[in-house]
Write an enzyme that holds these catalytic residues in place. Structure first.
Site, PDB file in Angstrom:
ATOM      1  N   CYS A   2      13.025  16.849  -6.225  1.00 20.61           N
ATOM      2  CA  CYS A   2      14.120  17.214  -7.210  1.00 20.61           C
ATOM      3  C   CYS A   2      15.532  17.346  -6.922  1.00 20.61           C
ATOM      4  O   CYS A   2      15.977  17.134  -5.509  1.00 20.61           O
ATOM      5  CB  CYS A   2      13.800  18.746  -7.491  1.00 20.61           C
ATOM      6  SG  CYS A   2      12.247  19.178  -8.047  1.00 20.61           S
ATOM      7  N   ARG A  27      16.125   9.954  -7.015  1.00 16.62           N
ATOM      8  CA  ARG A  27      15.185  10.744  -6.230  1.00 16.62           C
ATOM      9  C   ARG A  27      13.895  11.054  -7.234  1.00 16.62           C
ATOM     10  O   ARG A  27      13.131  11.388  -6.573  1.00 16.62           O
ATOM     11  CB  ARG A  27      15.867  12.118  -6.039  1.00 16.62           C
ATOM     12  CG  ARG A  27      16.915  11.960  -5.091  1.00 16.62           C
ATOM     13  CD  ARG A  27      17.713  13.451  -5.206  1.00 16.62           C
ATOM     14  NE  ARG A  27      16.990  14.473  -4.393  1.00 16.62           N
ATOM     15  CZ  ARG A  27      17.012  14.911  -2.990  1.00 16.62           C
ATOM     16  NH1 ARG A  27      17.973  14.047  -2.507  1.00 16.62           N
ATOM     17  NH2 ARG A  27      16.254  15.785  -2.455  1.00 16.62           N
ATOM     18  N   TRP A  74      11.162  16.958 -10.465  1.00  9.13           N
ATOM     19  CA  TRP A  74       9.868  16.064 -10.597  1.00  9.13           C
ATOM     20  C   TRP A  74       8.816  17.128 -10.336  1.00  9.13           C
ATOM     21  O   TRP A  74       8.809  18.000  -9.367  1.00  9.13           O
ATOM     22  CB  TRP A  74      10.072  15.517  -9.018  1.00  9.13           C
ATOM     23  CG  TRP A  74       8.850  14.284  -8.825  1.00  9.13           C
ATOM     24  CD1 TRP A  74       9.097  12.912  -9.314  1.00  9.13           C
ATOM     25  CD2 TRP A  74       7.662  14.726  -8.133  1.00  9.13           C
ATOM     26  NE1 TRP A  74       7.627  12.650  -8.995  1.00  9.13           N
ATOM     27  CE2 TRP A  74       6.879  13.233  -8.280  1.00  9.13           C
ATOM     28  CE3 TRP A  74       7.217  15.655  -7.689  1.00  9.13           C
ATOM     29  CZ2 TRP A  74       5.730  13.217  -7.633  1.00  9.13           C
ATOM     30  CZ3 TRP A  74       5.707  15.408  -7.124  1.00  9.13           C
ATOM     31  CH2 TRP A  74       5.329  14.208  -7.121  1.00  9.13           C
ATOM     32  N   ASN A  98      14.520  22.806  -5.447  1.00  4.22           N
ATOM     33  CA  ASN A  98      13.651  21.952  -4.732  1.00  4.22           C
ATOM     34  C   ASN A  98      12.774  22.321  -3.746  1.00  4.22           C
ATOM     35  O   ASN A  98      13.168  23.064  -2.728  1.00  4.22           O
ATOM     36  CB  ASN A  98      14.598  20.726  -4.421  1.00  4.22           C
ATOM     37  CG  ASN A  98      13.951  19.601  -3.808  1.00  4.22           C
ATOM     38  OD1 ASN A  98      12.872  19.209  -3.919  1.00  4.22           O
ATOM     39  ND2 ASN A  98      14.612  18.929  -2.932  1.00  4.22           N
ATOM     40  N   GLY A  99      11.529  22.010  -3.977  1.00  9.31           N
ATOM     41  CA  GLY A  99      10.351  22.327  -2.954  1.00  9.31           C
ATOM     42  C   GLY A  99       9.231  23.031  -3.695  1.00  9.31           C
ATOM     43  O   GLY A  99       8.982  23.197  -4.941  1.00  9.31           O
ATOM     44  N   GLU A 479       2.208  -3.656   2.901  1.00  8.71           N
ATOM     45  CA  GLU A 479       3.611  -3.396   2.394  1.00  8.71           C
ATOM     46  C   GLU A 479       3.761  -4.033   0.812  1.00  8.71           C
ATOM     47  O   GLU A 479       4.025  -3.346   0.056  1.00  8.71           O
ATOM     48  CB  GLU A 479       4.655  -3.658   3.227  1.00  8.71           C
ATOM     49  CG  GLU A 479       6.092  -3.671   2.600  1.00  8.71           C
ATOM     50  CD  GLU A 479       6.598  -2.519   1.936  1.00  8.71           C
ATOM     51  OE1 GLU A 479       7.875  -2.085   1.165  1.00  8.71           O
ATOM     52  OE2 GLU A 479       5.712  -1.205   2.276  1.00  8.71           O
ATOM     53  N   LYS A 483       4.116  -2.255  -2.610  1.00  7.07           N
ATOM     54  CA  LYS A 483       5.291  -2.549  -3.586  1.00  7.07           C
ATOM     55  C   LYS A 483       4.562  -2.986  -4.955  1.00  7.07           C
ATOM     56  O   LYS A 483       5.311  -2.521  -6.075  1.00  7.07           O
ATOM     57  CB  LYS A 483       5.847  -3.917  -3.088  1.00  7.07           C
ATOM     58  CG  LYS A 483       7.023  -3.454  -2.027  1.00  7.07           C
ATOM     59  CD  LYS A 483       8.300  -2.555  -2.429  1.00  7.07           C
ATOM     60  CE  LYS A 483       8.974  -1.801  -1.100  1.00  7.07           C
ATOM     61  NZ  LYS A 483       8.065  -0.813  -0.922  1.00  7.07           N
ATOM     62  N   GLU A 486       3.420   0.159  -6.845  1.00  6.03           N
ATOM     63  CA  GLU A 486       4.417   1.208  -6.797  1.00  6.03           C
ATOM     64  C   GLU A 486       5.158   0.956  -8.309  1.00  6.03           C
ATOM     65  O   GLU A 486       5.518   1.838  -9.051  1.00  6.03           O
ATOM     66  CB  GLU A 486       5.730   0.915  -5.789  1.00  6.03           C
ATOM     67  CG  GLU A 486       5.227   1.796  -4.394  1.00  6.03           C
ATOM     68  CD  GLU A 486       6.324   1.861  -3.466  1.00  6.03           C
ATOM     69  OE1 GLU A 486       6.585   3.033  -2.916  1.00  6.03           O
ATOM     70  OE2 GLU A 486       6.855   0.967  -3.249  1.00  6.03           O
ATOM     71  N   HIS A 502     -16.238  -8.467   5.620  1.00  2.00           N
ATOM     72  CA  HIS A 502     -16.853  -7.166   6.015  1.00  2.00           C
ATOM     73  C   HIS A 502     -16.730  -6.258   4.317  1.00  2.00           C
ATOM     74  O   HIS A 502     -16.786  -5.145   4.682  1.00  2.00           O
ATOM     75  CB  HIS A 502     -16.086  -6.471   6.830  1.00  2.00           C
ATOM     76  CG  HIS A 502     -16.517  -7.196   8.288  1.00  2.00           C
ATOM     77  ND1 HIS A 502     -17.455  -7.117   8.877  1.00  2.00           N
ATOM     78  CD2 HIS A 502     -15.674  -8.248   8.872  1.00  2.00           C
ATOM     79  CE1 HIS A 502     -17.521  -7.785  10.133  1.00  2.00           C
ATOM     80  NE2 HIS A 502     -16.398  -8.486   9.917  1.00  2.00           N
ATOM     81  N   LYS A 602      12.055   9.378  -4.637  1.00  2.00           N
ATOM     82  CA  LYS A 602      12.799   8.549  -3.482  1.00  2.00           C
ATOM     83  C   LYS A 602      12.340   9.453  -2.153  1.00  2.00           C
ATOM     84  O   LYS A 602      12.120   8.765  -1.177  1.00  2.00           O
ATOM     85  CB  LYS A 602      14.053   8.392  -3.736  1.00  2.00           C
ATOM     86  CG  LYS A 602      14.800   7.662  -2.578  1.00  2.00           C
ATOM     87  CD  LYS A 602      14.286   6.091  -2.591  1.00  2.00           C
ATOM     88  CE  LYS A 602      14.966   5.198  -1.629  1.00  2.00           C
ATOM     89  NZ  LYS A 602      14.415   4.044  -1.450  1.00  2.00           N
TER      90      LYS A 602
END
Length: 607
Positions: A2, A27, A74, A98-99, A479, A483, A486, A502, A602
């Site tokens: 947030c 963010r 958020w 925020n939290g 990675e 990406k 995301e 496997h 973010k």
């Protein structure tokens, strides 16, 4: 996560609040709101979705006042609705947060017993309700806020605004970052310096447990013990807080193209002027006496650590453990003497990584961090913090921060190899020469952009994708898959190429694209064998390799992206570029929100 902003200004607060919130969009958020005090009266406006919805609302229902607070939310507790959006209010109290308040249910039960009910699903409303409750018992606003803060458990950055108090803000920080901005007859509060940059370049960072009482002409900070604290004022570089797209369609596109220059800046900072010596700052350990390196991070930074594990073990022969921060902190592993703990975080505020660092403090021989924000909590709590010099990264999906992390970690690995006598001087000279040439090599690699764009349009029609890589390319495959997930929302998985037989090979059919990251190195022939297994089952191979590798792979490859040749040690940094561009152009083809993908933030400052 947030975003918080507060203003005690000389001009109307609403435009300043909205502009600051725009700078905090990176963010991640799903609703936004502001509150102001005007003529002693407290009022607020809130809207679900993008900030433009709040801006539209303010056109029709403006808010006057030169004191105010704002928030981008958020969602954690409760769906993204107007009722759950911040600022929350109870009577004369409005608050942004925020939290996570972990004991909000206990406090809510206590308030209910006093006849005070709640109207939202959020934990934050409880803060406003409790503060209001204390004010009804005769406490002044500051005392009521302090008393409330003392009752809270969990992580928070808080900012309070009070009806009838146009020259007062109360801010508090525990577990989530918060900064105070100093103006001329004005004071500001923000989640980070980026939010405050248009208003001031003079910043005070609150420490863990601090409570700040602000007026337009004063700032009083008390620490976690209630003692007066003298926190320094630091002047920030405005260029480091720029958030414009510089003509690009998205921040992510801009940040991808910035990689040659920011990697060059990092190399310039950590190499001698002639580029022949590593000049890391004083305070680094002599790696000859280090028995083990433990590396801890989350998300993309974790994949940077996995890559660095290969470098430290192959180049320096130093045993390395790599852990996801959230697992490390709860597994409570033994940290043996002679262990250096290294923490990697773009923001320097990642909650799990910070908690893992605090666990390792006092146990490890030394705490080193690799960060992008020099004034962050992780940087301040480390014995030594190494900046990656990437500049502000706004896109939620990390690009330039990742490659700068890799660059700094490789320099650390080379330093360790030197200290331990595991690298020949000639080999070190060759690697440093290749590193200095890397920005130019990356610029050359940008030439594949149009080709990747064509491939991405076809990839965008696939519901799933597999990424394969061996050795240093395995973390890059992880990675690349991250990406793609995301920002395009395509299901993607990554495997070490040798693991194909496997289990994952069961997924292969003629609809499955398989992206193979494979420079023509010592492991290339084995990777080609895995590719043949995929093609024999109808799978579509997208090969990312150099010209020699593309030629040796032979017929049957669906698509090939050709990278410039470079030293195999450097390929993770170079091959990150096509992985990023592939995800970017696939997201464009699908029409998803590239810079602010759904459900993501973010900076993850809560568990």
């Amino acid at each position: 996560m947030c975003g918080i902003v507060g203003v005690l200004g000389n001009h109307e607060a609403a435009p300043l609040l909205v502009e600051a919130l725009k700078r905090l969009e990176y963010r991640g958020y799903d609703s936004a709101g502001i509150a102001t005090v005007h003529g002693g009266h407290l009022d607020r406006r809130r809207a679900v979705g993008k900030l433009v919805n709040l801006s539209d609302l303010l056109v029709h229902q403006p808010l006057a006042g030169k004191a105010g607070i704002g928030h981008t939310r958020w969602a954690t507790h409760g769906a993204p609705t107007e009722a759950n959006a911040h600022p929350h209010r109870s009577g004369p109290v409005s608050v942004v947060h925020n939290g996570i308040i972990e004991n909000f249910r206990t406090l809510r039960t206590e308030l209910a017993a006093a006849g005070i009910g709640h109207k939202t699903d959020t934990d934050t409303e409880t803060v406003a309700l409790l503060t209001h409750h204390y004010m009804t018992q005769g406490m002044d606003p500051v005392t009521a806020a302090r008393t409330t803060i003392a009752r809270l458990e969990g992580a928070y950055a808080l900012c309070f605004l009070f009806e009838g108090e146009p020259d007062l803000l109360v801010a508090a920080r525990r577990g989530s970052p918060l900064a105070i901005g100093h103006g001329t007859g004005e004071m500001f509060v923000g989640s980070d310096a980026i939010a405050l940059a248009p208003m001031t370049d003079r910043i005070t960072y609150l420490e863990e447990g601090d409570i700040a009482v602000l007026t337009r002409t004063s700032l009083t900070i008390t620490d976690r013990h209630g003692h007066l604290a003298n926190r320094p004022i630091k002047t920030i570089e405005i260029d480091s807080t720029r958030v414009d797209k510089a003509g690009h369609r998205h921040f992510m596109a801009k940040e991808i193209t910035e990689q040659p220059s920011v990697i060059g800046a990092a190399l310039g900072h950590y190499l001698s002027s002639d580029g022949t010596r590593i000049t890391l700052p004083e305070g680094l350990p002599d790696f000859a006496g280090i028995e083990r390196l433990t590396m801890v991070a989350c998300g993309t930074a974790h994949y940077a650590c996995l890559t660095a594990k290969y470098w430290f073990e192959q180049l320096a022969r130093l045993p390395v453990e790599v852990d996801i921060a959230s697992e490390f902190r709860y597994r409570e592993p033994p940290v043996t003497p002679g262990t250096v703990a290294l923490f990697v975080s773009q923001s320097g505020e990642t909650a799990d990584t910070l908690a893992a660092l605090r666990y390792a403090t006092g146990r490890a021989e030394q705490i080193i961090s690799v960060i992008n924000v020099s004034e962050s909590s992780i940087a301040r709590e480390s014995d030594l913090a190494l900046s990656i010099h990437a500049g502000a990264e706004i896109g939620v999906a990390s690009t330039k921060a990742f490659t700068c992390q890799l660059t700094v970690l490789l320099l650390l690995a080379l330093k360790a190899a030197q200290d331990r006598g595991e690298i020949e001087p000639e080999r070190l000279v060759d690697l440093l020469s290749a590193l200095r040439a890397l920005p130019a090599t990356l610029n050359t690699a940008m030439g594949c952009n149009a080709e990747i764009q064509t491939v991405a349009r076809q990839l965008a029609t696939s519901p799933s994708a597999l990424f394969l890589g061996r050795g240093l390319m395995y973390p890059l495959a992880l990675e690349g898959a991250l990406k793609l997930k995301e920002i395009s929302y395509i299901h993607a998985e990554a495997y070490a190429s040798g693991e194909l037989k496997h289990g994952p090979i069961a997924l292969i059919d003629d609809t499955m694209p398989v992206i193979v990251m494979a420079p023509c190195d010592a492991l290339f022939d084995k990777t080609v064998s895995n590719m043949q297994e995929v093609m024999a089952r109808g799978g579509r191979i997208l090969l990312v390799s150099d010209a020699r590798g593309v030629a040796e792979a032979g017929d049957g490859v669906w698509q090939a992206i050709t990278m410039p040749a470079t030293d195999p040690i450097l390929t993770p940094i170079l091959y990150a570029l096509p992985a990023q561009l592939l995800a970017y152009h696939t997201a464009i083809a699908k029409g998803t929100d590239v810079d602010q993908p759904r459900n993501l933030a973010k900076s993850v400052t809560v568990e």
